[in-house]
Scaffold this active site. Structure first.
Site, PDB file in Angstrom:
ATOM      1  N   LYS A  39     131.989  66.922  77.182  1.00 49.97           N
ATOM      2  CA  LYS A  39     132.210  66.353  78.507  1.00 49.97           C
ATOM      3  C   LYS A  39     133.435  65.443  78.455  1.00 49.97           C
ATOM      4  O   LYS A  39     133.671  64.764  77.454  1.00 49.97           O
ATOM      5  CB  LYS A  39     130.970  65.580  78.967  1.00 49.97           C
ATOM      6  N   HIS A 151     126.927  57.424  83.069  1.00 56.28           N
ATOM      7  CA  HIS A 151     126.801  56.346  82.092  1.00 56.28           C
ATOM      8  C   HIS A 151     126.551  55.000  82.765  1.00 56.28           C
ATOM      9  O   HIS A 151     126.839  53.952  82.192  1.00 56.28           O
ATOM     10  CB  HIS A 151     128.067  56.261  81.223  1.00 56.28           C
ATOM     11  N   GLY A 416      81.402  64.069 104.534  1.00 60.04           N
ATOM     12  CA  GLY A 416      82.129  63.022 103.813  1.00 60.04           C
ATOM     13  C   GLY A 416      81.437  62.556 102.557  1.00 60.04           C
ATOM     14  O   GLY A 416      82.066  61.983 101.664  1.00 60.04           O
ATOM     15  N   MET A 425      83.281  53.070 106.591  1.00 63.88           N
ATOM     16  CA  MET A 425      83.173  52.871 108.034  1.00 63.88           C
ATOM     17  C   MET A 425      81.778  53.207 108.550  1.00 63.88           C
ATOM     18  O   MET A 425      81.371  52.740 109.624  1.00 63.88           O
ATOM     19  CB  MET A 425      84.207  53.727 108.762  1.00 63.88           C
ATOM     20  N   GLY A 488      88.092  50.421 106.496  1.00 65.22           N
ATOM     21  CA  GLY A 488      87.567  51.429 107.412  1.00 65.22           C
ATOM     22  C   GLY A 488      86.441  50.886 108.277  1.00 65.22           C
ATOM     23  O   GLY A 488      86.354  51.171 109.483  1.00 65.22           O
TER      24      GLY A 488
END
Length: 508
Positions: A39, A151, A416, A425, A488
């Protein structure tokens, strides 16, 4: 792909001795020649160049190609273009050519031509830090850096934050601008390989967003994306950034990129074009029973609209509080989820008058929340409202509302998996349902029953702070950390309270 790799310290070129040792090792393995792929950085050129000279002096057949694919600089730099992620594609092409038995000189000629048809540009939302050191540069929260290297060095421009698709468009425009001395020459109809490279700190979700934007932007310009690679190919430690690489290809070059390799880090991609793939599908027609209800000839109920508006304003005010409660037990989005539902209902009320019949109203709200609210909350509210609507189809007197409440709760419990006492809830809803059964008594005072139901729901919500969670995300958290009410349950109690307040208020 590569026979050997020589690594230096972090962001530092490897030592000459290490490079020379690698060349000798490859030569001892009876390689007919060695190609160094470097590179374009000063330290790399110097150290690899010196190792090459020493190896040639020992009689080794060695050549070197220096790759510079950086498209950041508008004017030519004396040092040339930096080597970035496009170098990985050079590794793949050179390795495939070597596997085919192509001679060293011809490999050098071909990869040099490939490198000239390639460009890379990076952006980042943050710098990186060499272990034990401070960040290499500073960025404000509302800024990003364009044209940086690998870098940790800063880029060529610093810009204010913008959406991902606009950032991608900016990058591609910069990379292909003819006035840019390091641009990639792209004409409509050209075929390219696109590489979307994680600079270290992005998630795959974010990479996917960038990749999708890049594909769409290129296709809009008439560019054919022959292949797309998305992943971490050349990183800069923990930098939260991405680079895009474009390589113009023909069939011969594409075959080399598609060739088999045992390199474990190379993406085993699908050998198909990304372009001309249909990314959208026509949505299936809704079943008649799922069509949105728009009443004809039936006036909307002002009271019902007022109740819904009160619920929405309550949830919007509670957004921050619910999020704060949820951070201790979940992912901190309970308030945001409920606020999203509230905004969806507000938009729906603006566009359509609410159905007057209770079962149709609850069914319409269920479909709306399932579509717009999201998460487990959206599913649970959708379940509750869908089930609660069923008893109200044939009868909507006071006692039927109690039956509807019970039906909604049973559906939530069934699917659920929670029950009263599990810190959800349901604790609030079940407490309210107990009081609402008084609506079945002849002569029951509706407002008094509702007030008691709300009071019990609020008490139940508060009592969840002393419960051990047995359902939902909170069940995975140590009970010692759960010293606040369940968000909830608080939200459900607040909704019931808002319903009561809405019914108390006389419509204008």
């Amino acid at each position: 792909m590569l026979t050997g790799v020589v690594a230096g310290s972090v962001f530092t070129s490897p030592a000459v001795g290490s490079i020379l040792a690698a060349i000798r090792t490859v030569r001892q393995a009876r390689a007919v020649g060695t190609l160094l792929i470097v590179k374009n950085y000063t330290g790399d050129r110097l150290n690899f160049g010196l190792a090459l000279e020493q190896a040639q002096a020992e009689g080794a057949v060695v050549q070197m190609v220096v790759i510079g694919d950086d498209s950041a600089f508008a004017a030519q730099k004396k040092a040339g273009r930096r080597g970035l992620c496009g170098t990985v594609l050079i590794h793949k092409v050179a390795g495939a050519l070597a596997e085919e038995g192509v001679g060293l000189n011809e490999i050098v000629r071909k990869v040099t031509a490939v490198a000239a048809a390639m460009g890379t540009l990076g952006v980042s939302l943050s710098p990186c830090s060499v272990p034990g050191s401070r960040p290499t540069f500073q960025l404000a929260e509302d800024e990003f850096e364009l044209g940086l290297g690998i870098h940790g060095e800063a880029g060529v421009r610093r810009l204010k934050m913008m959406p991902a698709d606009k950032i991608v468009k900016l990058m591609l425009n910069h990379m292909t601008d003819p006035s840019n001395a390091s641009h990639v020459m792209l004409k409509p109809g050209a075929a390219v390989v696109l590489m979307v490279n994680n600079l270290g700190g992005l998630s795959y979700l974010e990479l996917g967003i960038i990749a999708g934007s890049a594909v769409q932007c290129l296709e809009n310009r008439g560019i054919h994306i022959a292949r797309a690679f998305v992943g971490s190919f050349m990183t800069a430690l923990e930098m939260a950034g991405v680079s895009l690489t474009l390589l113009v290809v023909d069939d011969e070059l594409l075959n080399l990129i598609d060739s088999e390799t045992t390199a474990v880090a190379w993406s085993q991609h699908a050998r198909v074009s990304v372009s001309r793939k249909r990314k959208e599908r026509i949505a299936p027609e809704e079943y008649p029973e799922e069509e949105k209800f728009v009443p004809t000839g039936v006036p909307a109920s002002p009271q019902m609209r007022l109740v819904l508006e009160t619920v929405c304003s309550t949830l919007l005010k509670l957004q921050d509080k619910l999020n704060e409660l949820d951070r201790a037990a979940g992912d901190g989005d309970c308030g945001s989820t409920h606020a999203r539902a509230a905004k969806a209902i507000q938009e729906w009320l603006t566009a359509n008058p609410p159905p007057e019949h209770p079962s149709q109203l609850l069914s319409a709200l269920a479909r709306l929340l399932l579509e717009k609210m999201g998460g487990s909350s959206g599913a649970l509210y959708g379940l509750f409202l869908t089930a609660a609507a069923q008893p109200l189809r044939t009868n909507s007197d006071l006692s039927s509302w109690s039956v509807a409440m019970d039906a909604g709760i049973e559906a939530m419990k069934r699917y659920g998996g929670a029950a009263p006492g599990d810190r959800t809830m349901l604790d609030s809803l079940c407490a309210a349902a107990e009081e609402l059964r008084a609506l079945k008594n002849p002569g029951a005072n509706v407002m008094q029953v509702l007030a008691k139901a709300v009071q019990q729901a609020e008490r139940a919500a508060e009592s969840t702070r002393n419960m051990e969670a047995a359902a939902g995300r909170a069940s995975y958290i140590s009970s010692a950390r759960l010293d606040q009410p369940d968000p909830g349950a608080v939200a459900a109690a607040a909704i019931l309270h808002a319903v009561l307040e809405g019914l108390k208020t006389q419509p204008m």
